[in-house]
Design a protein around this motif. Structure first.
Motif, PDB file in Angstrom:
ATOM      1  N   MET A   1       0.855  -1.199   0.000  1.00 12.75           N
ATOM      2  CA  MET A   1       0.000   0.000   0.000  1.00 12.75           C
ATOM      3  C   MET A   1       0.892   1.251   0.000  1.00 12.75           C
ATOM      4  N   THR A   2       0.613   2.187  -0.903  1.00 11.80           N
ATOM      5  CA  THR A   2       1.410   3.421  -0.941  1.00 11.80           C
ATOM      6  C   THR A   2       0.893   4.389   0.115  1.00 11.80           C
ATOM      7  N   ARG A   3       1.644   5.450   0.344  1.00 11.96           N
ATOM      8  CA  ARG A   3       1.196   6.459   1.319  1.00 11.96           C
ATOM      9  C   ARG A   3      -0.079   7.131   0.826  1.00 11.96           C
ATOM     10  N   LEU A   4      -0.195   7.257  -0.504  1.00 12.73           N
ATOM     11  CA  LEU A   4      -1.425   7.829  -1.052  1.00 12.73           C
ATOM     12  C   LEU A   4      -2.611   6.918  -0.737  1.00 12.73           C
ATOM     13  N   ASP A   5      -2.419   5.598  -0.972  1.00 12.42           N
ATOM     14  CA  ASP A   5      -3.488   4.643  -0.624  1.00 12.42           C
ATOM     15  C   ASP A   5      -3.875   4.793   0.839  1.00 12.42           C
ATOM     16  N   SER A   6      -2.853   4.925   1.679  1.00 19.89           N
ATOM     17  CA  SER A   6      -3.092   4.977   3.122  1.00 19.89           C
ATOM     18  C   SER A   6      -3.902   6.220   3.502  1.00 19.89           C
ATOM     19  N   VAL A   7      -3.550   7.366   2.919  1.00 16.66           N
ATOM     20  CA  VAL A   7      -4.290   8.603   3.219  1.00 16.66           C
ATOM     21  C   VAL A   7      -5.732   8.478   2.737  1.00 16.66           C
ATOM     22  N   ILE A   8      -5.906   7.940   1.553  1.00 19.32           N
ATOM     23  CA  ILE A   8      -7.265   7.803   0.999  1.00 19.32           C
ATOM     24  C   ILE A   8      -8.102   6.886   1.900  1.00 19.32           C
TER      25      ILE A   8
END
Ligand code: SAM
Length: 161
Positions: A1-8
């Motif tokens: 999971m990318t940091r973008l995925d995590s924020v979303i």
């Protein structure tokens, strides 16, 4: 999971739980937003709860100009000073919903913040009142009902007094 995925995922859980909580809470009682930030979640709450009194706590208000609460509903200062005064003013058990999103990227500081804040929030919640939070709190008189809301474990937290 990318940091973008995590924020979303975090923001999706936050929005879904605020939507759930605004349907769930009692028609009586105050709504508290702890941490105005950019004003995103305050904007969401006021849109979902038209006409409801929403008090917002923030030590340094710098939200989007469209998302600044009216003066009488914006409590400026350190929450550890302003929240006890608020409880004196409105009384214990006066809140139907508290949303707490005041953490930072520092996990240890966040744990200490939640530990100090827990008794202050606990006394403000009315029976059946909800705390929706970005982290775990320690509320002996409340049930952790996060799992009943459908939110993935550890992503966002819900307690009912
Ligand atoms: N929920 C907000 C949104 O959607 O835009 C974001 C809130 S931001 C993550 C956290 C906010 O809490 C910051 O604006 C910070 O200044 C505030 N805050 C943190 N600790 C605080 C304290 N002890 N007293 C008052 N405000 C505090």
């Amino acid at each position: 999971m990318t940091r973008l995925d995590s924020v979303i995922r975090r923001l999706t859980a936050q929005r879904d739980l605020l939507d759930w909580a605004t349907r769930e809470i009692s028609a009586q009682g105050l709504v508290l937003e702890l941490g105005l930030g950019n004003g995103r979640t305050y904007d969401h709450l006021r849109e979902r709860l038209p006409g409801r009194e929403i008090y917002v706590f923030e030590r340094s208000p710098a939200a989007h100009p469209d998302c600044i609460p009216p003066d009488e509903y914006l409590i400026v200062g350190d929450i550890f000073e302003t929240l006890p005064l608020f409880t004196e003013r409105f009384g214990a058990g006066s809140a139907a919903l508290v949303h707490a999103d005041i953490g930072t990227g520092d996990a240890q500081a966040n744990r200490e913040l939640a530990q100090r804040l827990s008794p202050l929030i606990e006394s403000l919640l009315q029976p059946g009142g909800l705390l929706v939070a970005d982290r775990a709190f320690d509320l002996p008189s409340c049930a952790d009902i996060s799992a009943q809301t459908g939110v993935s474990e550890g992503r966002y937290f819900v307690y009912r007094r």
